[in-house]
Design a protein around this motif. Structure first.
Motif, short mmCIF file in Angstrom:
data_model
loop_
_atom_site.label_atom_id
_atom_site.label_comp_id
_atom_site.label_asym_id
_atom_site.label_seq_id
_atom_site.Cartn_x
_atom_site.Cartn_y
_atom_site.Cartn_z
N ASP A 329 11.13 -6.37 7.13
CA ASP A 329 11.53 -5.62 5.95
C ASP A 329 12.98 -5.23 6.11
O ASP A 329 13.40 -4.92 7.22
CB ASP A 329 10.72 -4.31 5.91
N CYS A 445 -4.76 -9.32 -7.08
CA CYS A 445 -3.86 -8.21 -7.37
C CYS A 445 -3.11 -8.52 -8.67
O CYS A 445 -2.77 -9.65 -8.95
CB CYS A 445 -2.87 -8.05 -6.22
N HIS A 447 -0.12 -7.64 -9.35
CA HIS A 447 1.32 -7.81 -9.13
C HIS A 447 1.65 -8.90 -8.14
O HIS A 447 2.80 -9.27 -7.98
CB HIS A 447 1.94 -6.50 -8.61
N CYS A 448 0.65 -9.37 -7.42
CA CYS A 448 0.91 -10.33 -6.36
C CYS A 448 -0.02 -11.51 -6.51
O CYS A 448 -1.08 -11.40 -7.12
CB CYS A 448 0.67 -9.72 -4.97
N GLN A 465 -0.68 -7.15 0.39
CA GLN A 465 0.74 -7.46 0.23
C GLN A 465 1.54 -6.26 -0.22
O GLN A 465 2.53 -5.90 0.38
CB GLN A 465 0.94 -8.59 -0.80
N CYS A 466 1.10 -5.63 -1.32
CA CYS A 466 1.90 -4.57 -1.90
C CYS A 466 1.27 -3.20 -1.74
O CYS A 466 1.89 -2.18 -2.03
CB CYS A 466 2.17 -4.84 -3.38
N GLU A 468 -1.16 -1.97 -3.43
CA GLU A 468 -1.81 -1.53 -4.66
C GLU A 468 -3.33 -1.42 -4.44
O GLU A 468 -3.92 -2.26 -3.76
CB GLU A 468 -1.51 -2.56 -5.75
N ILE A 682 4.97 -11.23 -5.35
CA ILE A 682 4.72 -9.95 -4.70
C ILE A 682 5.38 -8.86 -5.53
O ILE A 682 6.55 -8.97 -5.89
CB ILE A 682 5.28 -9.91 -3.26
N ARG A 683 4.62 -7.83 -5.82
CA ARG A 683 5.12 -6.71 -6.62
C ARG A 683 5.78 -7.18 -7.91
O ARG A 683 6.84 -6.72 -8.29
CB ARG A 683 6.14 -5.87 -5.84
#
Ligand code: ADP
Ligand code: ZN
Length: 729
Positions: A329, A445, A447-448, A465-466, A468, A682-683
Motif C-alpha cells: 500500500d 462485492c 465495488h470490486c 479486497q476493500c 466492504e 477494486i473500490r
C-alpha cells in the motif's frame, strides 16, 4: 558539501508535501545544520522538512522566505539522506513520500515538553508505613532512576497520594524532565544461554562480522527451534558492546510480545518497540530516542527501517521470507531488500534469518553475495515432526466436511494425551463462496471484482479486497428466490464448527487476524493458548509464524493444495515455505510431533519435496525453473497497475504505453499487456495491468520512468509501479 549554514545562507529543503522538488529557504537566526529538521512556511501553512543541501539560488532572492524554526530533533544523518534517495529511485517513488515514511511519529514539530518525574530524595520519612516502604524499595531497586507518578505508584502498588506525601517530606524528589526519556540501559554482558557448539560457531561468525565494522549480509538458516534467535541475539550483544544500535524486524506484531520478553531476559530491560500497536506517545519517544542514541535496540515492523538511527550496527530480518515484509500500500517496498540497502549505506551488518529462505536470498547466498550459516539440529531433544500426506482421493467426505477420519483420529489421540493439535487452513471467514442454488449466482462485492466471504461470527458478508460488508441476504440478489443461498467451501470459522461437532469435549480456539479487536487481545489469546488453554487450535497463516506452543504435537493441514492453485510465480515457493513452517509448530519441546497434509495431489513435486524435507533439492529445482524462464531472481520484473473509474480510459492508456515501448526495448525489456488485472475492479476503480520483464543487470527504473513519461495521464487515472512485485492482483 557545507554541513552548517549561517543565518541568511540559502538552504534547499525537502518537505513532506507532494512536490517534486526542493524548496529554497534562508537559514534562520542561529543558523542550522545540514540534515536539520525544520518547519518552513509554504503558502499560508507551516510544513515539516529537512535541510537537504545547499540552496541553489536560482530563484528570485527577494522572494525567498526564512526557515521558521529548527526543530528540537537530532539532524538527519548523511547516510539516511542517501538511503531515502536511493530507496525513492529504486521504488520510483517521490522523495517527499520517502520523507513522510521517515517522519511518521506524532508531535515532531511540537516544542520540547516537560513532565514531572520522581526519584529518591535525601530525607527520611517521619513515619514508615508499609506503603511508604514499598515506594522507597521500588526506587532503590532501580538505583536512583526516575519514574513518572503513574509508573512509581504502580510499581509500588500504592496510590499516588502516598508518593505525593513522601514528596512533601523530601523523601522522594519531584523534578521536571523532558517528556521523552531514553530507554533503560541494555546490558550486553549479562549471561546469555549456553550455546551448543553449532550455535556458538555461528554466533562467533556473526560477532566477527559486527567487529569488522563493514557492511555484509548473512543468511542464517535453520529449522524452527534450532536457536536462530539465540544466535542472532549474540550478534545484537556484540553490536551493543560496540555502542552501536541494533534493529530487529519481525514480520508479525503478534510475535513481538514473546520476542520482547526474550530481549528483556537477555539484556535486562525492555527495548524500544515500533509497530502499529504501539501508543502514539511511545512512538514519538522511540523516534526521538533512536535519533539521539537513547534507544539501543528497536524491535519493529518493516517501517522501523525508516527510523533515524544515530549509529546503526546491525539489522536482523527475522523470517526474512515472509510476504508481509512487502509493503503493498502506498510506497511499495520490500523491507528485506531495503534493510540490505540501508545497512550497506550505514556500514552495518544484516542477518536474514529463516527456516525456509526466499529463493532470492537462497540464490544470493549460493552466489556468494551473502554469507551462509546453517543450524542443522533442533535445540535439546526436540526433533522435526514426521510428515505424511493424507491422500484425499481415497476419502469420501460429505460436502460440508473437511476433516478426514484419519486426521480426526490423530486429533483424538492427542486429546487423550492432553496434547494440542493445530488444524491449519489459510482462509479467513466461514465460507469463501455464497452460492444461490436456484440461479447459480455467487454473491460478489458491489465495488470490486471479488466474491464476498461469509463471516459468521459477525453475521455478514465481507469483501477481502476493500473491506466492504453487508448482511447475509434472505433472498438471492440476482433471482430473488428465498432460502436457496448456500455456503460453499471452508474457512476457519466453518472448520471450527466442524471441529466442535467432531470433538465435543475439546476446547477449540480459532486464531484468525480478523477475529480480534486489537493486537493486544490477539497476543493475550496466543499466550493463553501456549499455556494450554485450548486443545484444538484452528488457524490461518497467522499461526505459522514463530509462535511457541510447547504442548502442540500434531499439525493437520486441511488443504495442502490451496497455495498451488493459480499462476503466481511464487506459488510453489510459498506453499513449500508455509507447509514447512506450519509443520515446524509441532513437537518443539520434548514431545515428538507429527504433521499430516491433506492433499488431492500427493504426487505433485512440491508436495513431494515438502514431505521429503529435501530443502536443497527443492530450491535447486525451483531456481533452475526460474532461471530458465528468466524471471526473478534471474531476471527483473515490474508490475504496472493503471486504474480509473472509467474502463475505457485505462485501456486506452495501456494501449498507448504498449505502443510507446521504445525506452523499454532499449534496455532489452519487454512489456506485456494491457490486460485486466486478476482483480479487475477494486473500490469501484477498474484496473488494468502491465508487466515489464527485463534482463537481470539492466537499469530498469530509469527506463520505466522514461517510458511512463511518454504518455499524459488523464483526470482520475492512477499509475502504480511495483518493482519486484510479490503478489499479482
Ligand atoms: P529459532 O529462532 O530457530 O526458531 P529459538 O532461538 O527460538 O529457535 O530456539 C527455540 C527454543 O529453544 C527457544 O525456547 C530457545 O530459548 C531454546 N534454545 C535454543 N538454543 C538454546 C540454548 N543453547 N540453550 C537453552 N535454550 C535454547
Ligand atoms: Zn470490495
Amino acid at each position: 558539501m557545507k554541513d552548517y549554514f549561517n543565518e541568511g545562507d540559502l538552504v534547499a529543503v525537502l518537505t513532506t508535501q507532494p512536490l517534486d522538488r526542493f524548496l529554497d529557504y534562508k537559514a534562520p537566526a542561529g543558523g542550522c545544520h545540514l540534515g536539520a529538521f525544520v518547519e518552513v512556511p509554504l503558502g499560508p501553512r507551516m510544513v515539516l522538512g529537512v535541510v537537504w543541501a545547499e540552496g541553489k539560488g536560482d530563484f528570485d532572492l527577494s522572494r525567498i522566505r526564512a526557515v521558521n524554526k529548527v526543530l528540537d530533533l537530532a539532524p538527519m544523518q548523511a547516510d539516511m539522506q542517501v538511503f531515502l534517495e536511493r530507496a525513492a529511485d529504486y521504488t520510483l517513488t517521490p522523495l517527499s513520500a520517502m520523507l513522510r515514511l521517515a517522519t511518521r511519529a506524532p508531535g515532531l514539530t511540537d516544542p520540547p515538553s516537560m513532565r514531572k518525574v520522581y526519584r529518591p530524595g535525601d530525607s527520611e520519612p517521619d513515619r514508615l508505613t508499609d506503603a511508604r516502604r514499598r515506594v522507597m524499595q521500588a526506587l532503590n531497586d532501580y538505583g536512583g532512576l526516575s519514574f513518572t507518578l503513574k509508573e512509581l505508584s504502580e510499581m509500588a502498588g500504592v496510590s499516588a497520594s502516598v508518593v505525593k506525601g513522601l514528596v512533601k517530606q523530601g523523601v522522594v524528589r519531584e523534578e521536571e524532565a523532558p517528556r521523552d526519556l531514553p530507554y533503560p540501559y541494555l546490558d550486553p554482558d549479562l549471561a546469555g544461554k549456553d550455546l551448543t557448539a553449532e550455535q556458538d560457531e555461528a554466533a562467533e561468525v556473526l560477532r566477527q562480522e559486527i567487529r569488522s565494522g563493514a557492511y555484509s549480509t548473512t543468511l542464517l538458516r535453520g529449522v524452527t527451534g534450532s536457536g536462530k534467535t539465540e544466535v542472532y541475539l549474540e550478534a545484537v550483544a556484540e553490536c551493543l558492546r560496540r555502542r552501536k544500535q541494533a534493529l530487529v524486524l519481525l514480520p508479525e506484531i503478534a510475535l513481538s510480545a514473546e520476542f520482547m520478553a526474550r530481549v528483556e531476559a537477555r539484556f535486562g530491560a525492555r527495548a524500544a518497540e515500533w509497530h502499529s500497536g504501539v501508543t502514539m506517545t511511545e512512538r514519538r519517544r522511540t523516534w526521538k530516542m533512536v535519533g539521539q542514541g537513547g534507544a539501543q535496540i528497536v524491535v519493529g515492523a518493516r517501517s522501523a527501517l525508516f527510523l533515524p538511527f544515530l549509529d546503526l550496527g546491525l539489522i536482523v530480518v527475522d523470517e526474512e521470507h515472509d510476504t508481509s515484509y512487502k509493503q503493498e500500500d502506498g510506497v511499495l517496498y520490500n523491507a528485506r531488500d531495503m534493510a540490505v540497502l540501508r545497512a550497506s549505506l550505514a556500514s552495518a551488518h544484516v542477518v536474514l534469518a529463516s527456516a525456509t529462505p526466499s529463493l532470492e536470498s537462497w540464490t544470493n547466498a549460493e552466489a556468494g553475495k551473502y554469507e551462509k550459516l546453517v543450524l542443522t539440529s533442533r535445540f535439546g531433544s526436540a526433533v522435526l515432526p514426521k510428515m505424511r500426506a493424507l491422500d484425499m482421493r481415497d476419502v469420501q467426505l460429505p460436502s460440508t466436511r473437511w476433516i478426514s477420519p484419519e486426521l480426526a483420529r490423530a486429533v483424538e489421540a492427542r486429546l487423550e494425551k492432553g496434547e494440542q493439535s493445530l488444524l491449519f487452513l489459510n482462509r479467513r471467514g466461514f465460507a469463501p463462496v455464497t452460492l444461490c442454488r436456484a440461479c447459480g449466482e455467487q454473491i460478489g462485492c458491489d465495488h470490486c471484482d471479488a466474491r464476498m466471504v461469509e463471516h459468521r461470527f459477525i453475521k455478514r458478508l465481507v469483501c477481502h479486497q476493500c473491506g466492504e460488508t453487508k448482511p447475509l441476504p434472505e433472498a438471492c440478489p440476482s433471482c430473488g428466490v428465498e432460502g436457496r443461498l448456500a455456503a460453499v467451501g471452508p474457512g476457519v470459522e466453518r472448520l471450527t464448527e466442524e471441529a466442535t461437532v467432531l470433538f465435543p469435549d475439546a476446547r477449540v480456539a480459532t486464531l484468525s487476524s480478523d477475529l480480534f479487536g486489537s493486537a493486544r487481545a490477539l497476543k493475550e489469546r496466543i499466550a493463553s493458548i501456549a499455556e494450554g488453554e485450548a486443545d484444538v487450535i484452528i488457524g490461518t497463516q497467522l499461526v505459522a509464524k514463530g509462535h511457541n506452543f510447547p504442548l502442540l504435537t500434531l499439525v493437520g493441514v486441511i488443504d495442502a493444495d490451496l497455495g498451488l492453485q493459480g499462476s503466481d510465480l511464487r506459488a510453489a515457493e510459498r506453499t513449500f515455505q508455509l507447509m514447512r513452517q506450519v509443520s515446524g509448530r509441532a513437537g518443539r519441546a520434548d514431545r515428538p510431533g507429527e504433521a499430516l497434509l491433506q492433499t488431492y495431489q500427493p504426487e505433485h513435486p512440491v508436495i513431494r519435496s515438502i514431505l521429503a524435507g529435501d530443502e536443497e533439492r527443492f530450491w535447486s529445482a525451483e531456481a533452475e525453473e526460474r532461471r530458465h524462464a528468466a524471471v526473478p531472481p534471474f531476471g527483473r520484473m515490474a508490475g504496472i497497475i493503471l486504474s480509473s473509474p472509467e474502463i475505457q480510459d485505462v485501456f486506452d492508456l495501456g494501449s498507448a504505453l504498449a505502443r510507446n515501448d521504445a525506452p523499454l526495448r532499449k534496455i532489452g525489456a519487454q512489456v506485456f499487456g494491457p490486460a485486466p488485472a486478476p482483480i479487475a475492479r477494486i473500490r469501484g476503480r477498474h484496473r488494468v495491468r502491465m508487466l515489464v520483464k527485463a534482463p537481470k543487470s539492466v537499469a530498469l527504473q530509469p527506463a520505466i520512468a522514461a517510458w511512463l513519461s511518454t504518455v499524459r495521464l488523464g483526470k482520475n487515472i492512477r499509475v502504480t509501479v511495483d518493482i519486484d512485485p510479490q503478489s499479482f492482483y
